[in-house]
Design an enzyme around this catalytic site. Sequence first.
Site, mmCIF file in Angstrom:
data_model
loop_
_atom_site.group_PDB
_atom_site.id
_atom_site.type_symbol
_atom_site.label_atom_id
_atom_site.label_comp_id
_atom_site.label_asym_id
_atom_site.label_seq_id
_atom_site.Cartn_x
_atom_site.Cartn_y
_atom_site.Cartn_z
ATOM 1 N N ARG A 177 49.147 47.335 46.252
ATOM 2 C CA ARG A 177 49.445 46.452 45.111
ATOM 3 C C ARG A 177 49.439 47.211 43.791
ATOM 4 N NH1 ARG A 177 50.306 44.538 49.135
ATOM 5 N NH2 ARG A 177 49.773 42.466 49.968
ATOM 6 N N SER A 247 49.066 34.775 45.523
ATOM 7 C CA SER A 247 47.736 35.359 45.728
ATOM 8 C C SER A 247 47.180 35.852 44.394
ATOM 9 C CB SER A 247 47.808 36.519 46.720
ATOM 10 O OG SER A 247 48.275 36.067 47.972
ATOM 11 N N GLU A 342 45.341 40.135 41.030
ATOM 12 C CA GLU A 342 46.695 40.633 41.266
ATOM 13 C C GLU A 342 47.616 40.417 40.061
ATOM 14 O OE1 GLU A 342 49.184 40.199 44.582
ATOM 15 O OE2 GLU A 342 47.589 40.287 46.075
#
Length: 357
Positions: A177, A247, A342
């Site tokens: 990520r 998310s 995130e």
Amino acid sequence: MIHASKNTLSDMPACLQKGVSLSPFNTFRFASKAQFFAQVEHLGALLEVVAWAQAQQLPITVIGGGSNLLLCGDIAGLVIINQLSGVRLTAEDDDSVSLSVAAGEHWHSLVEHCVQQSWYGIENLALIPGTVGAAPVQNIGAYGVEVKDVIERVQVLAIDTGEVKWLAAQDCGFAYRDSHFKGKWQGRYIITEVELRLSKRPAFVLNYGGLKNHIGPEVSLAGVFETVCAVRRSKLPDPKELANAGSFFKNPVVSVKVHEDLLQRFPDLVSFPFGEGYKLAAGWLIDQAGWKGYRDKGVGVYKKQALVLVNYTALQASPLLELEALIQQSVFERYGVQLEREPVELPARVVSKEAES
């Protein structure tokens, strides 16, 4: 404080607007205004507005689908909505194809197109919201596949020089990520195209997140795509119906030793081997800490998936930030694991009176 030159308005490109609400351009739908705003649909327009902002010494913020953003107030400078479009087949052989995809293309539409063409490699990434240009920034991933697995190179516009160039995938600092676009290159480049190499031969990844359990004995590309879509729809809210950014927390990665210690205390721990350690299921940690379905001050934790924070009625991001901190503290106290966000936070920037005039 940002100071624009006296002739800011007189030489503005025709496509620029002032004081535009960004609520429709972020999937949390938090209230925010752009000091200056432009939607660009071709490279020439992008070059023009970037050159103008550089001449005015204004900061530049680029938004794709707005599905991985946390807007925390008004944004000074120029906000660009990247709507560059186009998909080109640039190379093909018996085993693979190479596609050059403009940054403003919708990611899920691209996945769907590739499945229809029988091109393998990104079917596990179906229904991830956002644009193609945002995919490398976050190195999006799902069900054991990351977009870095298929990226060959990324075309960028260098903000300071106006140069358009290609960057090889191996130079982009892709990690879980993460990428240089999110780190040391932030504010340096605007992604304009992404080149992907996809396979013509099946190479399914089905052992992550119980995906294989949802697929029958007959495995096909369309079947995997449809299964991923069905599973995601059953767990994740549609941002058009309930404001969210997917998310909210990364799955934390821990060492073998930490993993062993956690397993002794929590035998039902959900985890997966990752590199030299283990990746923990952040949603499981949050759920077990009692947060699933929590709601307060207009925000909450989605009732079907604790990894997703949602906005019911809040106009500003502050209640969500408070909830984030409470969840992080709770999970750390229970498991000794620190959760990381995130979505990328865009903090408010003060707009000077001179810049507004």
